[in-house]
Design a protein around this motif. Structure first.
Motif, PDB file in Angstrom:
ATOM      1  N   LYS A   1     -27.076  19.660 -36.144  1.00 58.16           N
ATOM      2  CA  LYS A   1     -26.754  18.417 -35.442  1.00 58.16           C
ATOM      3  C   LYS A   1     -27.954  18.021 -34.584  1.00 58.16           C
ATOM      4  CE  LYS A   1     -22.312  20.448 -34.206  1.00 58.16           C
ATOM      5  NZ  LYS A   1     -21.237  20.543 -33.252  1.00 58.16           N
ATOM      6  N   PRO A   2     -28.014  16.752 -34.168  1.00 56.61           N
ATOM      7  CA  PRO A   2     -29.145  16.320 -33.338  1.00 56.61           C
ATOM      8  C   PRO A   2     -29.180  17.013 -31.979  1.00 56.61           C
ATOM      9  CG  PRO A   2     -27.737  14.445 -33.934  1.00 56.61           C
ATOM     10  CD  PRO A   2     -27.049  15.678 -34.405  1.00 56.61           C
ATOM     11  N   SER A   3     -30.332  16.958 -31.311  1.00 55.81           N
ATOM     12  CA  SER A   3     -30.462  17.563 -29.983  1.00 55.81           C
ATOM     13  C   SER A   3     -31.714  17.024 -29.310  1.00 55.81           C
ATOM     14  CB  SER A   3     -30.583  19.080 -30.122  1.00 55.81           C
ATOM     15  OG  SER A   3     -30.990  19.644 -28.900  1.00 55.81           O
ATOM     16  N   LEU A   4     -31.645  16.803 -28.024  1.00 57.86           N
ATOM     17  CA  LEU A   4     -32.846  16.528 -27.219  1.00 57.86           C
ATOM     18  C   LEU A   4     -33.122  17.748 -26.340  1.00 57.86           C
ATOM     19  CD1 LEU A   4     -35.087  14.665 -26.063  1.00 57.86           C
ATOM     20  CD2 LEU A   4     -33.406  13.877 -24.394  1.00 57.86           C
ATOM     21  N   ARG A   5     -32.212  17.999 -25.373  1.00 56.23           N
ATOM     22  CA  ARG A   5     -32.420  19.049 -24.379  1.00 56.23           C
ATOM     23  C   ARG A   5     -32.562  20.440 -24.999  1.00 56.23           C
ATOM     24  NH1 ARG A   5     -30.390  14.751 -22.296  1.00 56.23           N
ATOM     25  NH2 ARG A   5     -29.311  14.741 -24.286  1.00 56.23           N
ATOM     26  N   THR A   6     -31.629  20.814 -25.876  1.00 54.76           N
ATOM     27  CA  THR A   6     -31.621  22.185 -26.384  1.00 54.76           C
ATOM     28  C   THR A   6     -32.873  22.451 -27.219  1.00 54.76           C
ATOM     29  OG1 THR A   6     -29.229  21.996 -26.414  1.00 54.76           O
ATOM     30  CG2 THR A   6     -30.181  23.885 -27.561  1.00 54.76           C
TER      31      THR A   6
ATOM     32  N   GLU B   1     -18.159  26.593 -28.570  1.00 54.69           N
ATOM     33  CA  GLU B   1     -18.803  26.897 -27.281  1.00 54.69           C
ATOM     34  C   GLU B   1     -20.221  26.368 -27.173  1.00 54.69           C
ATOM     35  OE1 GLU B   1     -18.642  30.346 -24.831  1.00 54.69           O
ATOM     36  OE2 GLU B   1     -17.035  31.205 -26.034  1.00 54.69           O
ATOM     37  N   HIS B   2     -20.678  26.290 -25.917  1.00 61.53           N
ATOM     38  CA  HIS B   2     -22.078  25.918 -25.624  1.00 61.53           C
ATOM     39  C   HIS B   2     -22.539  26.826 -24.474  1.00 61.53           C
ATOM     40  CE1 HIS B   2     -25.668  23.733 -25.633  1.00 61.53           C
ATOM     41  NE2 HIS B   2     -25.278  22.542 -25.220  1.00 61.53           N
ATOM     42  N   PRO B   3     -22.766  28.127 -24.782  1.00 58.82           N
ATOM     43  CA  PRO B   3     -23.026  29.092 -23.705  1.00 58.82           C
ATOM     44  C   PRO B   3     -24.309  28.834 -22.919  1.00 58.82           C
ATOM     45  CG  PRO B   3     -23.344  30.113 -25.865  1.00 58.82           C
ATOM     46  CD  PRO B   3     -22.720  28.777 -26.117  1.00 58.82           C
ATOM     47  N   CYS B   4     -25.375  28.351 -23.578  1.00 60.94           N
ATOM     48  CA  CYS B   4     -26.640  28.121 -22.850  1.00 60.94           C
ATOM     49  C   CYS B   4     -26.449  27.021 -21.807  1.00 60.94           C
ATOM     50  CB  CYS B   4     -27.760  27.753 -23.819  1.00 60.94           C
ATOM     51  SG  CYS B   4     -28.076  29.052 -25.017  1.00 60.94           S
ATOM     52  N   GLN B   5     -25.624  26.023 -22.141  1.00 60.68           N
ATOM     53  CA  GLN B   5     -25.338  24.954 -21.184  1.00 60.68           C
ATOM     54  C   GLN B   5     -24.576  25.516 -19.980  1.00 60.68           C
ATOM     55  OE1 GLN B   5     -26.175  21.481 -21.488  1.00 60.68           O
ATOM     56  NE2 GLN B   5     -25.658  21.636 -19.331  1.00 60.68           N
ATOM     57  N   ALA B   6     -23.543  26.319 -20.236  1.00 66.80           N
ATOM     58  CA  ALA B   6     -22.717  26.830 -19.134  1.00 66.80           C
ATOM     59  C   ALA B   6     -23.539  27.732 -18.216  1.00 66.80           C
ATOM     60  CB  ALA B   6     -21.506  27.585 -19.693  1.00 66.80           C
TER      61      ALA B   6
ATOM     62  N   SER C   1     -17.269  14.219 -29.367  1.00 73.70           N
ATOM     63  CA  SER C   1     -18.387  15.137 -29.605  1.00 73.70           C
ATOM     64  C   SER C   1     -18.962  14.917 -30.998  1.00 73.70           C
ATOM     65  CB  SER C   1     -17.903  16.587 -29.478  1.00 73.70           C
ATOM     66  OG  SER C   1     -17.732  16.931 -28.123  1.00 73.70           O
ATOM     67  N   MET C   2     -20.158  15.471 -31.196  1.00 74.04           N
ATOM     68  CA  MET C   2     -20.792  15.361 -32.514  1.00 74.04           C
ATOM     69  C   MET C   2     -19.880  15.998 -33.563  1.00 74.04           C
ATOM     70  SD  MET C   2     -24.753  16.287 -31.595  1.00 74.04           S
ATOM     71  CE  MET C   2     -24.436  17.540 -30.352  1.00 74.04           C
ATOM     72  N   GLY C   3     -19.621  15.265 -34.632  1.00 73.39           N
ATOM     73  CA  GLY C   3     -18.723  15.752 -35.682  1.00 73.39           C
ATOM     74  C   GLY C   3     -17.328  15.164 -35.572  1.00 73.39           C
TER      75      GLY C   3
ATOM     76  N   ALA D   1     -29.175  28.755 -33.125  1.00 68.67           N
ATOM     77  CA  ALA D   1     -28.547  27.883 -34.122  1.00 68.67           C
ATOM     78  C   ALA D   1     -27.524  26.934 -33.518  1.00 68.67           C
ATOM     79  CB  ALA D   1     -27.889  28.733 -35.210  1.00 68.67           C
ATOM     80  N   ARG D   2     -27.594  25.690 -33.939  1.00 73.91           N
ATOM     81  CA  ARG D   2     -26.606  24.656 -33.552  1.00 73.91           C
ATOM     82  C   ARG D   2     -25.842  24.286 -34.816  1.00 73.91           C
ATOM     83  NH1 ARG D   2     -27.315  19.431 -29.713  1.00 73.91           N
ATOM     84  NH2 ARG D   2     -27.172  21.148 -28.230  1.00 73.91           N
ATOM     85  N   THR D   3     -24.546  24.570 -34.823  1.00 71.49           N
ATOM     86  CA  THR D   3     -23.760  24.418 -36.055  1.00 71.49           C
ATOM     87  C   THR D   3     -22.490  23.605 -35.806  1.00 71.49           C
ATOM     88  OG1 THR D   3     -22.519  26.441 -35.584  1.00 71.49           O
ATOM     89  CG2 THR D   3     -24.538  26.686 -36.878  1.00 71.49           C
TER      90      THR D   3
ATOM     91  N   HIS E   1     -22.879  16.717 -15.620  1.00 69.57           N
ATOM     92  CA  HIS E   1     -22.663  16.262 -17.011  1.00 69.57           C
ATOM     93  C   HIS E   1     -23.759  16.928 -17.844  1.00 69.57           C
ATOM     94  CE1 HIS E   1     -22.245  13.741 -20.509  1.00 69.57           C
ATOM     95  NE2 HIS E   1     -21.408  12.891 -19.941  1.00 69.57           N
ATOM     96  N   PRO E   2     -23.428  17.483 -19.016  1.00 71.77           N
ATOM     97  CA  PRO E   2     -24.474  18.186 -19.783  1.00 71.77           C
ATOM     98  C   PRO E   2     -25.473  17.236 -20.438  1.00 71.77           C
ATOM     99  CG  PRO E   2     -22.435  18.101 -21.051  1.00 71.77           C
ATOM    100  CD  PRO E   2     -22.105  17.553 -19.685  1.00 71.77           C
ATOM    101  N   LEU E   3     -25.098  15.956 -20.596  1.00 71.59           N
ATOM    102  CA  LEU E   3     -25.876  14.948 -21.319  1.00 71.59           C
ATOM    103  C   LEU E   3     -25.964  15.333 -22.809  1.00 71.59           C
ATOM    104  CD1 LEU E   3     -28.776  14.330 -18.757  1.00 71.59           C
ATOM    105  CD2 LEU E   3     -26.591  13.117 -18.925  1.00 71.59           C
ATOM    106  N   PRO E   4     -26.021  14.412 -23.733  1.00 70.56           N
ATOM    107  CA  PRO E   4     -26.121  12.972 -23.523  1.00 70.56           C
ATOM    108  C   PRO E   4     -24.820  12.371 -22.998  1.00 70.56           C
ATOM    109  CG  PRO E   4     -25.850  13.432 -25.871  1.00 70.56           C
ATOM    110  CD  PRO E   4     -25.984  14.759 -25.179  1.00 70.56           C
TER     111      PRO E   4
HETATM  112  N1   CP Z   1     -26.793  19.211 -23.306  1.00 73.47           N
HETATM  113  C1   CP Z   1     -27.328  19.370 -24.529  1.00 73.47           C
HETATM  114  O1   CP Z   1     -27.113  20.386 -25.204  1.00 73.47           O
HETATM  115  O2   CP Z   1     -28.089  18.330 -24.950  1.00 73.47           O
HETATM  116  P1   CP Z   1     -28.653  18.144 -26.415  1.00 73.47           P
HETATM  117  O3   CP Z   1     -27.481  17.878 -27.321  1.00 73.47           O
HETATM  118  O4   CP Z   1     -29.582  16.944 -26.330  1.00 73.47           O
HETATM  119  O5   CP Z   1     -29.380  19.375 -26.835  1.00 73.47           O
END
Ligand code: CP
Ligand code: NVA
Length: 301
Positions: free
Chosen positions: A45-50, A124-129, A224-226, A97-99, A259-262
């Motif tokens: 999936k797309p990502s900026l921050r991660t 889950e999104h453990p790195c964000q938490a 959310s994405m998906g 991995a982002r799945t 907010h985790p963004l986006p």
């Molecule tokens: N918060 C976060 O994971 O952003 P991205 O989806 O841009 O990686």
């Protein structure tokens, strides 16, 4: 033994604090670990921050990151995921991995022989938490006797934050329409963890009541994405759950907004909210880098 990070609950409470203190030292510049390895960023999936924070982290740690989109690899179409996992294990020191499905991460763990880090799944999104915990600790100086009110969807971000809050003893109020509560297994796991750490986990469907006395008001996207096919129904269901300056005024005076963004301006947040004096969203984004360096140094060394 190879360790992985698919869920915040893969860590002990001591390990969580070890990562927090490492990340604080990295942020202050008093700790500069080296990880002269290669990691693979495998993203469906797309990502900026991660993506950017992991690439910058590896570069600054003295290693390298190689980004592969699902399209580049074509898993499940061009090649079986099990063969991808085995092949990558011969080249790299870890996979981030982002799945779409959490199961895909479990297969990477099962079939490969290098550490796997969850960069966001449907569960889950453990790195964000973990990065959010650093932000909270930086801003509030403590986590016990702190109340976090999550307004919105019981999604991947909510799940990791709920589990992590319960582990470290931070009160967690969850507020959503009834249909969008967190998964039952995660909710009951959090309740058990909260019992051990002596904090409080509660569902309150009314946003104004949910943010009462809150130290932190947190939200994430409603779609959310998906989940794009459910977008219309979700937007209707969540009407009344938007975080606005007015809603923040029901919380404590020194509340922080997270907010985790986006973010979808005009949906889960009123436009302009990211610039509100309470907003710490870009500190959260920055802390991804420091915490991910700590995770990489700890897991790959
Ligand atoms: N918060 C976060 O994971 O952003 P991205 O989806 O841009 O990686
Ligand atoms: N819940 C969101 C988080 C994005 C960082 C999603 O999964 O799309």
């Amino acid at each position: 033994m190879i360790r992985h990070l698919l869920s915040v609950a893969d860590l002990s409470v001591d390990e969580v604090w070890h990562l927090m203190f490492m990340a604080q030292d990295i942020k202050r510049g008093v700790l500069c670990p080296e990880v002269k390895k290669i990691i693979i960023l495998l993203f469906e999936k797309p990502s900026l921050r991660t993506r950017v924070s992991f690439e910058v982290a590896m570069w600054e740690l003295g290693g390298r990151a190689i980004y592969l989109s699902a399209q580049d690899v074509g898993w499940g179409r061009r090649e079986e995921l099990s063969d991808v996992a085995k092949t990558l294990s011969r080249y790299a020191g870890g996979t981030v991995a982002r799945t779409f499905e959490h199961r895909t991460l479990e297969l990477l763990v099962q079939e490969g022989s290098i550490p796997v880090i969850n960069a966001l799944s449907d569960r889950e999104h453990p790195c964000q938490a973990l990065s959010d915990l650093l932000t909270i600790y930086d801003k509030k100086g403590k986590v016990s006797k702190i109340k976090l009110s999550f307004i919105g969807d019981g999604n991947n971000v909510a799940h990791s934050l709920l589990l992590l809050s319960s582990m470290v003893g931070m009160d967690f109020i969850f507020c959503s329409p009834p249909k969008y509560r967190p998964r039952e297994d995660i909710w009951s796991k959090a309740q058990n963890l909260a019992r051990d750490s002596g904090c409080h986990v509660e569902y309150i469907p009314d946003p104004k009541l949910a943010v009462k006395e809150a130290d932190i008001v947190y939200t994430d996207v409603w779609v959310s994405m998906g989940q794009e096919e459910e977008a219309d129904i979700r937007r209707k269901s969540f009407l009344g759950y938007q975080v606005t300056p007015e809603l923040l005024s029901y919380a404590r005076e020194d509340v922080i907004f997270m907010h985790p963004l986006p973010a979808h301006h005009g949906e889960e947040i009123s436009s302009g909210l990211l610039s509100h004096p309470s907003s710490v969203v870009f500190d959260q984004a920055e802390n991804r880098l420091h915490v991910e360096k700590a995770i990489l140094a700890w897991l790959l060394s």
